[in-house]
Design a protein around this motif. Sequence first.
Motif, PDB file in Angstrom:
ATOM      1  N   VAL A 127       1.169  -1.196   0.063  1.00  0.00           N
ATOM      2  CA  VAL A 127       0.047   0.020  -0.102  1.00  0.00           C
ATOM      3  C   VAL A 127       0.945   1.171  -0.047  1.00  0.00           C
ATOM      4  CG1 VAL A 127      -1.639   1.510   1.271  1.00  0.00           C
ATOM      5  CG2 VAL A 127      -1.944  -1.190   1.362  1.00  0.00           C
ATOM      6  N   MET A 128       0.458   2.245  -1.039  1.00  0.00           N
ATOM      7  CA  MET A 128       1.424   3.340  -0.983  1.00  0.00           C
ATOM      8  C   MET A 128       0.436   4.496  -0.860  1.00  0.00           C
ATOM      9  SD  MET A 128       4.470   2.319  -1.794  1.00  0.00           S
ATOM     10  CE  MET A 128       5.301   3.791  -2.282  1.00  0.00           C
ATOM     11  N   GLY A 129       1.245   5.578  -0.427  1.00  0.00           N
ATOM     12  CA  GLY A 129       0.407   6.900  -0.106  1.00  0.00           C
ATOM     13  C   GLY A 129       1.189   8.331  -0.133  1.00  0.00           C
ATOM     14  N   TRP A 130       0.562   9.117   0.057  1.00  0.00           N
ATOM     15  CA  TRP A 130       1.049  10.434   0.095  1.00  0.00           C
ATOM     16  C   TRP A 130       0.511  11.286   1.475  1.00  0.00           C
ATOM     17  CZ3 TRP A 130       4.405  12.412  -3.450  1.00  0.00           C
ATOM     18  CH2 TRP A 130       4.465  11.674  -4.745  1.00  0.00           C
ATOM     19  N   PHE A 131       1.502  11.834   2.176  1.00  0.00           N
ATOM     20  CA  PHE A 131       1.389  12.708   3.232  1.00  0.00           C
ATOM     21  C   PHE A 131       1.963  14.231   2.605  1.00  0.00           C
ATOM     22  CE2 PHE A 131       0.180  10.356   7.036  1.00  0.00           C
ATOM     23  CZ  PHE A 131       0.341   9.208   6.134  1.00  0.00           C
ATOM     24  N   ARG A 132       1.403  15.220   3.435  1.00  0.00           N
ATOM     25  CA  ARG A 132       2.006  16.504   3.209  1.00  0.00           C
ATOM     26  C   ARG A 132       2.130  17.355   4.425  1.00  0.00           C
ATOM     27  NH1 ARG A 132      -3.385  19.397   0.325  1.00  0.00           N
ATOM     28  NH2 ARG A 132      -4.719  19.388   2.144  1.00  0.00           N
ATOM     29  N   GLN A 133       2.950  18.285   4.445  1.00  0.00           N
ATOM     30  CA  GLN A 133       3.431  19.111   5.571  1.00  0.00           C
ATOM     31  C   GLN A 133       3.553  20.375   5.318  1.00  0.00           C
ATOM     32  OE1 GLN A 133       6.823  17.626   8.038  1.00  0.00           O
ATOM     33  NE2 GLN A 133       5.816  18.841   9.743  1.00  0.00           N
ATOM     34  N   ALA A 134       2.441  21.359   5.782  1.00  0.00           N
ATOM     35  CA  ALA A 134       2.589  22.645   5.721  1.00  0.00           C
ATOM     36  C   ALA A 134       3.501  23.570   6.419  1.00  0.00           C
ATOM     37  CB  ALA A 134       1.174  23.399   5.605  1.00  0.00           C
ATOM     38  N   PRO A 135       4.090  24.559   6.273  1.00  0.00           N
ATOM     39  CA  PRO A 135       4.853  25.309   7.290  1.00  0.00           C
ATOM     40  C   PRO A 135       4.167  25.499   8.619  1.00  0.00           C
ATOM     41  CG  PRO A 135       5.088  26.283   4.938  1.00  0.00           C
ATOM     42  CD  PRO A 135       3.932  25.354   5.082  1.00  0.00           C
ATOM     43  N   GLY A 136       4.670  25.023   9.516  1.00  0.00           N
ATOM     44  CA  GLY A 136       4.270  25.204  10.987  1.00  0.00           C
ATOM     45  C   GLY A 136       3.186  24.387  11.337  1.00  0.00           C
ATOM     46  N   LYS A 137       2.946  23.155  10.514  1.00  0.00           N
ATOM     47  CA  LYS A 137       1.870  22.492  10.782  1.00  0.00           C
ATOM     48  C   LYS A 137       2.294  20.833  10.913  1.00  0.00           C
ATOM     49  CE  LYS A 137      -1.909  25.102   9.017  1.00  0.00           C
ATOM     50  NZ  LYS A 137      -3.004  24.884   7.899  1.00  0.00           N
ATOM     51  N   GLU A 138       1.674  20.101  11.345  1.00  0.00           N
ATOM     52  CA  GLU A 138       2.033  18.753  11.366  1.00  0.00           C
ATOM     53  C   GLU A 138       1.751  18.153  10.062  1.00  0.00           C
ATOM     54  OE1 GLU A 138       1.173  17.646  16.309  1.00  0.00           O
ATOM     55  OE2 GLU A 138      -0.190  16.710  14.744  1.00  0.00           O
ATOM     56  N   GLU A 182       0.389  15.508   7.425  1.00  0.00           N
ATOM     57  CA  GLU A 182      -0.988  15.089   7.464  1.00  0.00           C
ATOM     58  C   GLU A 182      -1.374  13.956   6.237  1.00  0.00           C
ATOM     59  OE1 GLU A 182      -4.110  18.168   6.681  1.00  0.00           O
ATOM     60  OE2 GLU A 182      -3.186  18.721   4.944  1.00  0.00           O
ATOM     61  N   PHE A 183      -2.250  13.043   6.395  1.00  0.00           N
ATOM     62  CA  PHE A 183      -2.469  12.197   5.127  1.00  0.00           C
ATOM     63  C   PHE A 183      -3.321  13.108   4.324  1.00  0.00           C
ATOM     64  CE2 PHE A 183      -3.680   8.329   3.459  1.00  0.00           C
ATOM     65  CZ  PHE A 183      -5.380   8.395   3.140  1.00  0.00           C
ATOM     66  N   VAL A 184      -2.794  12.349   2.860  1.00  0.00           N
ATOM     67  CA  VAL A 184      -3.610  13.043   1.974  1.00  0.00           C
ATOM     68  C   VAL A 184      -4.179  11.841   1.167  1.00  0.00           C
ATOM     69  CG1 VAL A 184      -3.060  13.945  -0.483  1.00  0.00           C
ATOM     70  CG2 VAL A 184      -1.820  14.723   1.602  1.00  0.00           C
ATOM     71  N   ALA A 185      -3.483  10.770   0.862  1.00  0.00           N
ATOM     72  CA  ALA A 185      -4.149   9.653  -0.267  1.00  0.00           C
ATOM     73  C   ALA A 185      -3.152   8.674   0.102  1.00  0.00           C
ATOM     74  CB  ALA A 185      -4.555  10.077  -1.593  1.00  0.00           C
ATOM     75  N   ALA A 186      -4.086   7.220  -0.014  1.00  0.00           N
ATOM     76  CA  ALA A 186      -3.319   6.013  -0.257  1.00  0.00           C
ATOM     77  C   ALA A 186      -3.976   5.110  -1.250  1.00  0.00           C
ATOM     78  CB  ALA A 186      -3.395   5.456   1.276  1.00  0.00           C
ATOM     79  N   GLY A 238      -1.780  -0.585   8.440  1.00  0.00           N
ATOM     80  CA  GLY A 238      -3.010   0.437   8.551  1.00  0.00           C
ATOM     81  C   GLY A 238      -2.975   0.725   9.991  1.00  0.00           C
ATOM     82  N   PRO A 239      -3.982   1.665  10.079  1.00  0.00           N
ATOM     83  CA  PRO A 239      -4.640   2.576   9.414  1.00  0.00           C
ATOM     84  C   PRO A 239      -3.846   3.365   8.521  1.00  0.00           C
ATOM     85  CG  PRO A 239      -5.515   2.605  11.488  1.00  0.00           C
ATOM     86  CD  PRO A 239      -4.015   2.031  11.590  1.00  0.00           C
ATOM     87  N   TYR A 240      -4.382   3.848   7.340  1.00  0.00           N
ATOM     88  CA  TYR A 240      -3.352   4.406   6.430  1.00  0.00           C
ATOM     89  C   TYR A 240      -3.367   5.914   6.589  1.00  0.00           C
ATOM     90  CZ  TYR A 240      -3.986  -0.260   4.254  1.00  0.00           C
ATOM     91  OH  TYR A 240      -3.910  -1.129   4.025  1.00  0.00           O
ATOM     92  N   SER A 241      -4.171   6.619   7.444  1.00  0.00           N
ATOM     93  CA  SER A 241      -3.913   7.813   7.924  1.00  0.00           C
ATOM     94  C   SER A 241      -3.034   8.273   8.832  1.00  0.00           C
ATOM     95  CB  SER A 241      -5.474   8.480   8.193  1.00  0.00           C
ATOM     96  OG  SER A 241      -5.876   7.810   9.287  1.00  0.00           O
ATOM     97  N   TYR A 242      -2.401   7.315   9.385  1.00  0.00           N
ATOM     98  CA  TYR A 242      -1.486   7.452  10.702  1.00  0.00           C
ATOM     99  C   TYR A 242      -0.041   7.375  10.081  1.00  0.00           C
ATOM    100  CZ  TYR A 242      -5.126   6.437  13.910  1.00  0.00           C
ATOM    101  OH  TYR A 242      -6.590   6.530  14.638  1.00  0.00           O
ATOM    102  N   MET A 243       0.693   8.392  10.475  1.00  0.00           N
ATOM    103  CA  MET A 243       1.964   8.377  10.200  1.00  0.00           C
ATOM    104  C   MET A 243       2.779   7.081  10.733  1.00  0.00           C
ATOM    105  SD  MET A 243       3.154  12.147  10.622  1.00  0.00           S
ATOM    106  CE  MET A 243       4.852  11.901  10.871  1.00  0.00           C
ATOM    107  N   THR A 244       2.260   6.704  11.790  1.00  0.00           N
ATOM    108  CA  THR A 244       3.059   5.408  12.465  1.00  0.00           C
ATOM    109  C   THR A 244       2.710   4.134  11.639  1.00  0.00           C
ATOM    110  OG1 THR A 244       1.064   5.243  13.770  1.00  0.00           O
ATOM    111  CG2 THR A 244       2.991   6.465  14.889  1.00  0.00           C
TER     112      THR A 244
END
Length: 122
Positions: free
Chosen positions: A32-43, A45-49, A101-107
């Motif tokens: 399972v592959m996915g994408w996360f993103r991190q905006a300046p000053g923010k944690e 976050e999950f985008v898609a998997a 999984g769960p795929y929304s978790y960085m861990t």
Amino acid sequence: VQLQASGGGLVQAGDSLRLSCAASGRTFSRDVMGWFRQAPGKEREFVAAISGSGGSTWKTDSVKGRFTISRDNAKNTVYLQMNSLKPEDTAVYYCAAYRSGPYSYMTSVGSWGQGTQLTVSS
């Protein structure tokens, strides 16, 4: 698995862009592959998997209807097609190979790519 993300850049609101993530490893088609993103000053976050076969996808609510995740297992590559971009999409985008999984978790992520910057101007 090693991941190499590319395709970021500076675009205007409403534009489209496609990110790519090339992976090495014999098990890519099962990962399972996915994408996360991190905006300046923010944690981060999950985008898609996307499942190994590509038959199942998951997305965060803020990108539904605008972003599409896909993969080409013959090329060991996962893509993130981003349409109707908004300034709030500005972030460093990271591709990820999951170990669970769960795929929304960085861990749940086993391997991270190096990140590619997307900047959306208004």
